[in-house]
Structures are given as structure tokens and as C-alpha cells.
Write a protein that holds these residues in place. Sequence first.
Motif, PDB file in Angstrom:
ATOM      1  N   SER A   1      -3.730  -7.063   5.992  1.00  0.00           N
ATOM      2  CA  SER A   1      -4.867  -6.385   6.633  1.00  0.00           C
ATOM      3  C   SER A   1      -6.062  -7.321   6.698  1.00  0.00           C
TER       4      SER A   1
ATOM      5  N   GLY B   1       0.536  -3.201  15.414  1.00  0.00           N
ATOM      6  CA  GLY B   1       1.959  -2.890  15.238  1.00  0.00           C
ATOM      7  C   GLY B   1       2.489  -3.492  13.956  1.00  0.00           C
TER       8      GLY B   1
ATOM      9  N   ASN C   1      -0.069  -2.173  10.687  1.00  0.00           N
ATOM     10  CA  ASN C   1      -0.106  -0.747  10.363  1.00  0.00           C
ATOM     11  C   ASN C   1       1.256  -0.171   9.972  1.00  0.00           C
ATOM     12  N   THR C   2       2.269  -1.042   9.969  1.00  0.00           N
ATOM     13  CA  THR C   2       3.589  -0.588   9.520  1.00  0.00           C
ATOM     14  C   THR C   2       4.063  -1.396   8.309  1.00  0.00           C
ATOM     15  N   GLN C   3       3.174  -2.223   7.738  1.00  0.00           N
ATOM     16  CA  GLN C   3       3.560  -3.042   6.578  1.00  0.00           C
ATOM     17  C   GLN C   3       3.847  -2.133   5.376  1.00  0.00           C
ATOM     18  N   GLU C   4       4.622  -2.678   4.456  1.00  0.00           N
ATOM     19  CA  GLU C   4       5.000  -1.940   3.250  1.00  0.00           C
ATOM     20  C   GLU C   4       3.756  -1.442   2.496  1.00  0.00           C
TER      21      GLU C   4
ATOM     22  N   SER D   1       0.901  -0.642   3.560  1.00  0.00           N
ATOM     23  CA  SER D   1       0.215   0.505   4.171  1.00  0.00           C
ATOM     24  C   SER D   1       1.050   1.772   3.987  1.00  0.00           C
ATOM     25  N   ARG D   2       2.381   1.631   4.000  1.00  0.00           N
ATOM     26  CA  ARG D   2       3.231   2.805   3.737  1.00  0.00           C
ATOM     27  C   ARG D   2       2.901   3.404   2.376  1.00  0.00           C
TER      28      ARG D   2
ATOM     29  N   ASP E   1       1.308   7.049   1.748  1.00  0.00           N
ATOM     30  CA  ASP E   1       2.036   7.999   0.903  1.00  0.00           C
ATOM     31  C   ASP E   1       1.088   8.616  -0.122  1.00  0.00           C
TER      32      ASP E   1
END
Length: 261
Positions: free
Chosen positions: A207, A235, A238-241, A243-244, A248
Motif C-alpha cells: 500500500s 487491482g 486492494n486484493t493483497q493478502e 488487505s484481506r 476480515d
Amino acid sequence: MDFDVENLTITPHDDGVVEVTLSRPAKRNALNAETIEELIQVFSKLPRQGARAVVLNAQGDHFCAGLDLVEHHTENRRPEDFMHLCLRWHEAFNKMEYGGVPIIAALKGAVVGGGLELASAAHVRVMDPTTYFALPEGQRGLFTGGGATIRVADLVGKARMIDMMLTGRVYKEDEAVQVGLAQYRVKDSQTKALELARTAAQNPPLSNFAICSAISHMQNMSALDAAYAESVVAGIVNTQEASRDRLDAFAKGTAARVRPD
Ligand code: 1HE
């Protein structure tokens, strides 16, 4: 971290924050050719050596007195010599601005000429009560050569920059913040810069990489290309581990909420 430097001091902290300190206080941290080479070396390597954020600060009472005027005078440079030197300044400052690692400048005293060009290559500027900004190039019979026409104009606007260069106008105190030269004005710029660097260092590196390189790149593009590039960067980021995991935590109600204080 291993650097071959004499005019800078590099101090890594355990949390990934690295202090890069201008260390020529007897010369008010004026930028000689050697210091520029050292800045290139340091800011080329730091992103690959795990630095999570940088505090750029200085020894002595003044952040930086700009171009080493004595060296410039003594060397009696030809136009092409100085042009090539300026390209090295650009190399150093581009490494900073586009390197992807947040750089927080802790300012004090004089931030003038090339010193302001250096400060404007950082991502955040923090000033203290002694800090003042100027572009004395006009009075010295010089012109900016380290990117001020791009970065300082970007911070304060073309008209203010031209006024600073023509008249030697000095900005300090609240006015310096109002015109955009600094984002924070505090009693102790070093402590505040370290605090901001530590906060930024907690963001996922990917980020921070996007924030501290993509925005600058996108400003150089057409709106259409910038929007395209933004979608590609988002893309990936915002889908990196990382950020997940953070999303969560938000969904489970354990992540911090955004509050006004
Ligand atoms: C320097 C430099 C320098 C100090 N190059 N040696 N920049 C300027 O026009 C700013 C020039 N400097 C100053 O106005 C003042 O030095 C300060 C306000 C920053 C500090 O004042 P002071 O009273 O604390 O220090 P001083 O007595 O002026 O200087 C102390 C020493 O630092 C002295 O060396 P010494 O060997 O005689 O002890 C000074 O010569 C030395 N020194 N500033 C070389 N700049 C890519 S193009 C960019 C174009 C520019 O940056 S133009 C703006 C240049």
C-alpha cells in the motif's frame, strides 16, 4: 544496512523506520556533489533493504542551505558540467519521490534553494518554529536545478514560486503551512516526523509503495491514462493478502473505526 557514506548518517530502528541524517552541519548541510551521490546510493538501496519508512533530518540548526555554492564557485563548472550535475540531483530526488517508501522530512532552520528541492522530494514535511523556506536563486544569480520547477511549483503554485525566486520572499510560521510548504508545524519536528513515520510503517508495504510512487507517476499522465493505471494498481494492492486480513478484522468488528479524534 551497509552504506558507504560520509555526508549522511543512516540509523535503522527495530520497527523498520530508518533515519537518514544530513551530516555536514559545519557547512549548513549544503549539498556538494558527493552528498548527492550518497543520496542516490541510500535511496536506491533502502527500498530493497526492508525500510518501512524514512525520517529525513539534519544535524545542526539548519536543515539544508541548498547547493554547495563554494564548491560550485571553486569548480568553475561549464554549462554541460552543471547540467550533468543537475541530472544527478534529479536521480537522487526521483529515487526518493518514486521509491515507494514513505519519507517524512523533519525540518528546522533554513530550508532554502536546493534544500527546499530536497525537502519537496519527501512525501510529508514537518516544520518547527525555527524553520523558514526560501528560493534565493535570483539573488545569487542562479536558477533552480534540482526539480523545484516541478516539485516546489506543485506545492505552492507557479505564482508563489516565481515571487519567491524574484524577490527572495521567505515563508515561515503558519503562512508556510497555509501555502503548502509544510503539512505540520510543531514544536519538535524530529519527534513528530518519527511518530508519523512509525504510523505509516504499520501500513502494508505494498500500500505504501502505491501511495509513494503511483500518485506521483499518475500526476505525470493524462487523466485517461492515470485512471487506467489507478485501476491496475488498485487491482493489485486492494486484493493483497494484507488487505484481506485487515478487511476480515473490519468485518468481524475488531478493526479500528475512523473517528474524528
Ligand atoms: C555554505 C552554504 C552553501 C553555508 N554552500 N557553503 N543557498 C543559499 O543561498 C543559502 C546560503 N547560506 C546561507 O544563507 C547561510 O549560510 C544560512 C542562513 C543557511 C546559515 O547562516 P549561518 O550564519 O548559520 O552560517 P554561515 O556563517 O553563513 O555559514 C557557515 C558555514 O557554512 C560557512 O563555511 P565556513 O567554512 O566559512 O565556516 C559557509 O560558507 C557554509 N555554507 N551555506 C556552501 N549553500 C541545483 S541548483 C540549487 C541552487 C541553490 O540551491 S541556490 C541557494 C543556495
